[in-house]
Write a protein that holds these residues in place. Sequence first.
Motif, PDB file in Angstrom:
ATOM      1  N   GLY A 142     -47.817 -13.733  13.628  1.00  0.00           N
ATOM      2  CA  GLY A 142     -48.719 -13.968  14.692  1.00  0.00           C
ATOM      3  C   GLY A 142     -49.505 -15.218  14.543  1.00  0.00           C
ATOM      4  O   GLY A 142     -49.301 -16.017  13.591  1.00  0.00           O
ATOM      5  N   SER A 143     -50.340 -15.485  15.643  1.00  0.00           N
ATOM      6  CA  SER A 143     -50.728 -16.775  15.748  1.00  0.00           C
ATOM      7  C   SER A 143     -51.865 -17.142  14.865  1.00  0.00           C
ATOM      8  O   SER A 143     -51.994 -18.279  14.066  1.00  0.00           O
ATOM      9  N   LEU A 144     -52.659 -15.902  14.089  1.00  0.00           N
ATOM     10  CA  LEU A 144     -53.785 -16.225  13.283  1.00  0.00           C
ATOM     11  C   LEU A 144     -53.239 -16.497  11.907  1.00  0.00           C
ATOM     12  O   LEU A 144     -53.653 -17.345  11.141  1.00  0.00           O
ATOM     13  N   ARG A 145     -52.302 -15.714  11.545  1.00  0.00           N
ATOM     14  CA  ARG A 145     -51.734 -15.999  10.066  1.00  0.00           C
ATOM     15  C   ARG A 145     -51.031 -17.325   9.921  1.00  0.00           C
ATOM     16  O   ARG A 145     -50.937 -17.957   9.112  1.00  0.00           O
ATOM     17  N   THR A 146     -50.367 -17.595  11.021  1.00  0.00           N
ATOM     18  CA  THR A 146     -49.621 -18.838  11.100  1.00  0.00           C
ATOM     19  C   THR A 146     -50.914 -20.162  10.761  1.00  0.00           C
ATOM     20  O   THR A 146     -50.337 -21.172  10.432  1.00  0.00           O
ATOM     21  N   PHE A 147     -51.790 -19.855  11.837  1.00  0.00           N
ATOM     22  CA  PHE A 147     -52.615 -20.891  11.366  1.00  0.00           C
ATOM     23  C   PHE A 147     -53.448 -21.037  10.105  1.00  0.00           C
ATOM     24  O   PHE A 147     -53.595 -21.943   9.314  1.00  0.00           O
ATOM     25  N   TRP A 148     -53.548 -19.693   9.514  1.00  0.00           N
ATOM     26  CA  TRP A 148     -54.101 -19.668   8.177  1.00  0.00           C
ATOM     27  C   TRP A 148     -53.127 -20.398   7.290  1.00  0.00           C
ATOM     28  O   TRP A 148     -53.288 -21.044   6.274  1.00  0.00           O
ATOM     29  N   LEU A 149     -51.904 -19.903   7.408  1.00  0.00           N
ATOM     30  CA  LEU A 149     -50.804 -20.593   6.689  1.00  0.00           C
ATOM     31  C   LEU A 149     -50.903 -22.298   6.712  1.00  0.00           C
ATOM     32  O   LEU A 149     -50.967 -22.908   5.531  1.00  0.00           O
ATOM     33  N   THR A 150     -51.133 -22.914   7.808  1.00  0.00           N
ATOM     34  CA  THR A 150     -51.143 -24.023   7.907  1.00  0.00           C
ATOM     35  C   THR A 150     -52.443 -24.945   7.127  1.00  0.00           C
ATOM     36  O   THR A 150     -52.209 -25.807   6.366  1.00  0.00           O
ATOM     37  N   ILE A 151     -53.426 -24.429   7.315  1.00  0.00           N
ATOM     38  CA  ILE A 151     -54.793 -24.730   6.942  1.00  0.00           C
ATOM     39  C   ILE A 151     -54.793 -24.647   5.650  1.00  0.00           C
ATOM     40  O   ILE A 151     -55.485 -25.432   4.957  1.00  0.00           O
ATOM     41  N   ALA A 152     -54.235 -23.654   5.009  1.00  0.00           N
ATOM     42  CA  ALA A 152     -54.359 -23.379   3.650  1.00  0.00           C
ATOM     43  C   ALA A 152     -53.453 -24.634   2.955  1.00  0.00           C
ATOM     44  O   ALA A 152     -53.827 -24.955   1.783  1.00  0.00           O
ATOM     45  N   LEU A 153     -52.345 -25.164   3.253  1.00  0.00           N
ATOM     46  CA  LEU A 153     -51.472 -25.929   2.714  1.00  0.00           C
ATOM     47  C   LEU A 153     -51.939 -27.577   3.132  1.00  0.00           C
ATOM     48  O   LEU A 153     -51.439 -28.379   2.460  1.00  0.00           O
ATOM     49  N   TYR A 154     -52.775 -27.614   4.163  1.00  0.00           N
ATOM     50  CA  TYR A 154     -52.701 -28.995   4.588  1.00  0.00           C
ATOM     51  C   TYR A 154     -53.735 -29.838   3.580  1.00  0.00           C
ATOM     52  O   TYR A 154     -53.176 -30.934   3.123  1.00  0.00           O
ATOM     53  N   PRO A 155     -54.644 -29.429   2.799  1.00  0.00           N
ATOM     54  CA  PRO A 155     -55.185 -30.332   1.851  1.00  0.00           C
ATOM     55  C   PRO A 155     -54.230 -30.608   0.758  1.00  0.00           C
ATOM     56  O   PRO A 155     -54.315 -31.825   0.176  1.00  0.00           O
ATOM     57  N   PRO A 200     -64.624 -21.917   8.892  1.00  0.00           N
ATOM     58  CA  PRO A 200     -64.433 -21.249  10.010  1.00  0.00           C
ATOM     59  C   PRO A 200     -63.042 -20.250  10.102  1.00  0.00           C
ATOM     60  O   PRO A 200     -62.942 -19.169  10.900  1.00  0.00           O
ATOM     61  N   GLY A 201     -62.141 -20.795   9.557  1.00  0.00           N
ATOM     62  CA  GLY A 201     -60.616 -20.079   9.642  1.00  0.00           C
ATOM     63  C   GLY A 201     -60.736 -18.853   9.011  1.00  0.00           C
ATOM     64  O   GLY A 201     -60.159 -17.815   9.585  1.00  0.00           O
ATOM     65  N   SER A 202     -61.618 -18.425   7.881  1.00  0.00           N
ATOM     66  CA  SER A 202     -61.636 -17.341   7.279  1.00  0.00           C
ATOM     67  C   SER A 202     -62.481 -16.381   8.095  1.00  0.00           C
ATOM     68  O   SER A 202     -62.180 -15.003   8.056  1.00  0.00           O
ATOM     69  N   PHE A 203     -63.267 -16.843   9.166  1.00  0.00           N
ATOM     70  CA  PHE A 203     -63.860 -15.684  10.119  1.00  0.00           C
ATOM     71  C   PHE A 203     -62.983 -15.413  11.249  1.00  0.00           C
ATOM     72  O   PHE A 203     -63.749 -14.844  12.145  1.00  0.00           O
ATOM     73  N   MET A 204     -62.279 -16.080  11.449  1.00  0.00           N
ATOM     74  CA  MET A 204     -61.257 -16.142  12.782  1.00  0.00           C
ATOM     75  C   MET A 204     -60.840 -14.739  12.900  1.00  0.00           C
ATOM     76  O   MET A 204     -60.176 -14.132  11.773  1.00  0.00           O
ATOM     77  N   LYS A 205     -60.491 -14.083  14.208  1.00  0.00           N
ATOM     78  CA  LYS A 205     -59.781 -12.872  14.159  1.00  0.00           C
ATOM     79  C   LYS A 205     -58.774 -12.978  15.325  1.00  0.00           C
ATOM     80  O   LYS A 205     -58.987 -13.748  16.323  1.00  0.00           O
ATOM     81  N   GLU A 206     -57.818 -12.432  15.252  1.00  0.00           N
ATOM     82  CA  GLU A 206     -56.697 -12.600  16.179  1.00  0.00           C
ATOM     83  C   GLU A 206     -56.839 -11.398  17.298  1.00  0.00           C
ATOM     84  O   GLU A 206     -56.936  -9.888  16.804  1.00  0.00           O
ATOM     85  N   GLU A 207     -57.320 -11.909  18.439  1.00  0.00           N
ATOM     86  CA  GLU A 207     -57.724 -10.754  19.463  1.00  0.00           C
ATOM     87  C   GLU A 207     -56.432 -10.641  20.573  1.00  0.00           C
ATOM     88  O   GLU A 207     -55.995 -11.577  20.711  1.00  0.00           O
ATOM     89  N   ARG A 208     -56.341  -9.408  20.982  1.00  0.00           N
ATOM     90  CA  ARG A 208     -55.299  -9.018  21.825  1.00  0.00           C
ATOM     91  C   ARG A 208     -55.655  -9.588  23.351  1.00  0.00           C
ATOM     92  O   ARG A 208     -57.099  -9.793  23.625  1.00  0.00           O
ATOM     93  N   ARG A 209     -54.894  -9.986  24.178  1.00  0.00           N
ATOM     94  CA  ARG A 209     -55.067 -10.643  25.297  1.00  0.00           C
ATOM     95  C   ARG A 209     -56.131  -9.476  26.385  1.00  0.00           C
ATOM     96  O   ARG A 209     -55.792  -8.376  26.312  1.00  0.00           O
ATOM     97  N   ARG A 210     -57.078 -10.127  26.864  1.00  0.00           N
ATOM     98  CA  ARG A 210     -58.262  -8.994  27.582  1.00  0.00           C
ATOM     99  C   ARG A 210     -57.303  -8.813  28.745  1.00  0.00           C
ATOM    100  O   ARG A 210     -56.452  -9.559  29.455  1.00  0.00           O
ATOM    101  N   PRO A 211     -57.684  -7.612  29.603  1.00  0.00           N
ATOM    102  CA  PRO A 211     -57.068  -7.087  30.669  1.00  0.00           C
ATOM    103  C   PRO A 211     -57.295  -8.183  31.905  1.00  0.00           C
ATOM    104  O   PRO A 211     -56.527  -8.296  32.504  1.00  0.00           O
ATOM    105  N   GLY A 212     -58.284  -9.107  31.893  1.00  0.00           N
ATOM    106  CA  GLY A 212     -58.359 -10.223  32.739  1.00  0.00           C
ATOM    107  C   GLY A 212     -57.247 -11.221  32.777  1.00  0.00           C
ATOM    108  O   GLY A 212     -57.178 -11.863  33.803  1.00  0.00           O
TER     109      GLY A 212
END
Length: 552
Positions: free
Chosen positions: A380-393, A498-510
């Motif tokens: 998923g997009s959120l876990r993928t992003f978490w993985l990268t920002i966790a390893l960047y430092p 900020p990454g720890s507070f992000m949530k993966e949201e489903r696409r909205r009906p719009g």
Amino acid sequence: MVRNSRAPALSRDMTPFPTRQLAVLAMCRICEPIAFMSIFPYAYYMVKSFGIAQTEAQISVYVGMVTSAFAFAECASGVFWGRLSDRIGRKKVLLGGLFGTGLSMLLFGFATSLPMALIARALGGLLNGNIGVLQTTVAELVTVEKHQPRAYSIMPFVWCLGTIIGSSLGGLLAQPAHSYPSVFENTIFETYPYLLPNLVCTGIVVFGLSFGVLFLEETHEDKRDDRDRGREVGQWLLGKLWRREDYAPLTDKDEALEETTSMLTSPTLCSSRSSFSDPPQFSLEKGCQSSPKVRAAFTKQVCLNIVGYGILAFHTISLEQLLPILMSHEESKQKPELPFKFEGGFNFSTQTIGSILAVQGALQMVAQLVVFPWISKRLGSLRTFWLTIALYPFLYLIAPYLALLPRRFRIPGIVLLLVWKVTAQSLSYPSLNILLANSAPSKRVLGTLNGTAASSASVCRGFGPTISGAVATLGDNMGVSGLAWWTIAGVAMIAWIPGSFMKEERRRPGFQGIDEDEETGLSVALVDTGSDADSVITLTSDETAEAVLSKQ
């Protein structure tokens, strides 16, 4: 009342991948990295030819100013272009950005002084808001979540390809009177030694602009039904070239079917109920869905994404500057005082550095097209992003210590560093793009949100090289060459907040075009003009189109 019980005919799983339009968008997109990167091979020599720098250090400072001028100007105009695209449509703004890029390159080629070069670069940044608008266009083209990883990997791949082409063009075509005297001596290119690469890049931009005018579709939901004479000419040309029925002019019946289908699948469908027991009555009037106010569009998740953009842009652009410095610095002749006090680099030649950077571009294209879609679909997009920002430092903490490796291990060490770097970049930016698109309350304000995110990234890209360069100079004076690396490691750690507070949201009906509870089929109430007003037929979308056409 007669109801049809056939199986639903409309499903998100049946939506095809928008290959053609993404290909057209890619053709427009690749012009910009070619133009942007073409100046880097000769920027140092161009600034030197102005005759205003007394030392090499001053030349580097002025080159940094030329580089940053584009980023700061782009930051100032990014929100404006995003909001404008929400009002007049994506296509017009994208094509306007290409025009601004071409004009900027033309002026830059004629620059004979630092102020003129700065104005040309700044003009390119002011007139080009395509980063944010481009992400908006991709978000509107891709209406199915399972297509997002594949779609969002295409534009970064195009950027990588464009940077390789642009750098090659800049290096080969700069100073042609000196490199190819038999052809260019005693011509205008001797007076303006950096005009030729800019002319070639301007020609490429004009091609991309023309291609977009003819074949790029408008994706803004309120503007996509407007008449587009450019696309009409493009379809006519395709019809003449291939003589296929696909490109033949639409008949009246086809237009009615296309209009009906567009209305049925449009996210502007609205339903209203007089009571919970009444069947829903759907309105086919355009614009029944109101746009949220701009202030309301900046939800908590949107703001977290924008902050994440800025932090990510700051430390990744700093990495782009520090890595060549590490590879070019001479080897240290002093014994290191571990763990922190040591200096030196790899002492690679410019040819070796160029070869390594070319390999980096190839690695990034592979990572973008293969690694990112594979990982994103599984995590998923959120876990993928978490993985990268966790390893960047940790990447930044380890990098300066590679200079202490024995010589036989330095090439493998730098290759490992590059693989880590390009994989992290290939995973982080597309994931963040998807998160922002899915967290937007409405795609009517998505241009504004992407423009703001692009401005956040641009201002950080402007400050990043300046600050990291100053810290690197301070570290060299102290005998601690890793100081700049460890500083941006600290910046990368800030992204954890900020990454720890992000949530993966489903696409909205719009964005989907249909509500979640309508996923099994679309029921539309049509009043049969040949019967009583109370006689309502509930049909699937395909049947509705046929019913409308039968009344024509």
